[in-house]
Design an enzyme around this catalytic site. Structure first.
Site, PDB file in Angstrom:
ATOM      1  N   PRO A  89     -28.521 -38.949  10.938  1.00  0.00           N
ATOM      2  CA  PRO A  89     -29.694 -38.943  10.765  1.00  0.00           C
ATOM      3  C   PRO A  89     -30.302 -39.912   9.686  1.00  0.00           C
ATOM      4  CG  PRO A  89     -30.096 -37.232  10.698  1.00  0.00           C
ATOM      5  CD  PRO A  89     -28.584 -37.315  10.818  1.00  0.00           C
ATOM      6  N   GLU A 116     -25.799 -28.329  10.384  1.00  0.00           N
ATOM      7  CA  GLU A 116     -26.976 -29.120  10.040  1.00  0.00           C
ATOM      8  C   GLU A 116     -25.798 -30.117   9.689  1.00  0.00           C
ATOM      9  OE1 GLU A 116     -30.290 -28.025   9.050  1.00  0.00           O
ATOM     10  OE2 GLU A 116     -29.907 -26.937  11.095  1.00  0.00           O
ATOM     11  N   ARG A 153     -18.728 -54.998  22.367  1.00  0.00           N
ATOM     12  CA  ARG A 153     -19.245 -56.028  22.706  1.00  0.00           C
ATOM     13  C   ARG A 153     -18.847 -57.022  22.486  1.00  0.00           C
ATOM     14  NH1 ARG A 153     -23.503 -56.343  24.339  1.00  0.00           N
ATOM     15  NH2 ARG A 153     -23.577 -57.687  26.509  1.00  0.00           N
ATOM     16  N   ASP A 168     -27.093 -61.830  23.955  1.00  0.00           N
ATOM     17  CA  ASP A 168     -28.655 -60.603  24.615  1.00  0.00           C
ATOM     18  C   ASP A 168     -29.893 -61.012  23.420  1.00  0.00           C
ATOM     19  OD1 ASP A 168     -27.087 -59.160  25.702  1.00  0.00           O
ATOM     20  OD2 ASP A 168     -25.452 -58.841  24.642  1.00  0.00           O
TER      21      ASP A 168
END
Ligand code: SAM
Length: 247
Positions: A89, A116, A153, A168
């Site tokens: 993150p 963690e 993709r 897209d």
């Protein structure tokens, strides 16, 4: 394109990869994906991959040594990867542009964190850290699948109609236009007449205008960097004018 994924939950990745377009691309050999169980790179009887954090505090940390051994084994068996990506993150936000860029690499390794996260020294062995958004998940398996899917993709031969990738959302800096299929009417909700008119020039213009209108309403931030042709620049001006009058 070759992917290696390192995880403590290989089944979670393998089940997901067996489905749909990605599953078929793997079957055909367009994608070569190998999932590695991090526990196979431990040296103790209990196959331990985590330990308590130095300095104390909650949770456990993924030990660096099994990861280093996994990376060494991948390089030895499958060749040196061009990117080693840590899911985190704290990483750079993953985007469609990044997916396109990574699809140009022949061999990518994805590391799935847990607990963690990783011992900080693992960062010395990675080329980049990617985050799939500003929220915290329990593990890196879903982010790794998200990255692999979006990158794959772009790999020629993975998506049947390559035009669909070009059209897209985000590919040109715009959201995609609305899509409809049969029936032509349901619960008094009708497909726009233009799409059933057979007039391809009008359909193309309608789609351009709708993509611009959608982007203007939902993601105006994208328009600054969008690559628009002259017709789209003019349409955008009209759309902005109409909204200005309306508000
Ligand atoms: N303590 C870490 C922090 O605050 O940065 C969070 C660790 S998280 C519970 C466990 C693992 O999930 C991470 O090591 C990473 O692999 C993965 N993860 C969680 N959220 C993610 C996100 N938004 N993008 C990418 N990976 C994520």
């Amino acid at each position: 394109m070759t992917f290696d994924i390192v995880t403590i939950f290989p089944a979670m990745i393998e089940h997901a990869l067996a489905q749909g377009i990605i599953g078929r691309a793997i079957e055909r050999g367009t994608l070569d994906v190998k999932v590695h169980d991090l526990r196979d790179f431990t040296t103790d009887r209990h196959r331990v991959v985590d330990d308590v954090p130095y300095g104390g505090g909650p949770g456990m940390v993924l030990k660096p040594d099994p990861i280093f051994r996994a990376l060494d084994a991948i390089a030895a068996k499958r060749g040196a990867p061009l990117a080693v990506i840590m899911t985190s993150p704290q990483g750079t936000r993953f985007t469609q542009a990044k997916a396109g860029q990574l699809s140009g690499l022949e061999h990518v390794v994805l590391l799935c964190g847990r607990y963690e996260g990783f011992d900080e020294r693992v960062r010395e062995r990675v080329t980049e850290e990617l985050s799939i958004g500003d929220y915290v998940l329990t593990g890196g398996e879903l982010p790794a699948l998200v990255v692999l899917d979006a990158v794959a993709r772009f790999v020629p031969g993975v998506v049947g109609d390559e035009q669909s990738v070009v059209q897209d959302s985000f590919s040109r800096g715009l959201l995609d236009h609305p899509q409809y299929t049969r029936p032509p009417e349901i619960d008094a909700l009708r497909v726009p007449d233009v799409l059933m008119s057979g007039n391809h020039a009008e359909i193309r213009r309608w789609r351009k205008r709708e993509a611009l209108s959608r982007t203007l309403d939902r993601r105006p931030d994208l328009l600054d960097a969008a690559s628009l042709d002259d017709e789209e620049v003019q349409m955008l001006r009209q759309l902005k004018g109409a909204r200005h009058e309306r508000d």
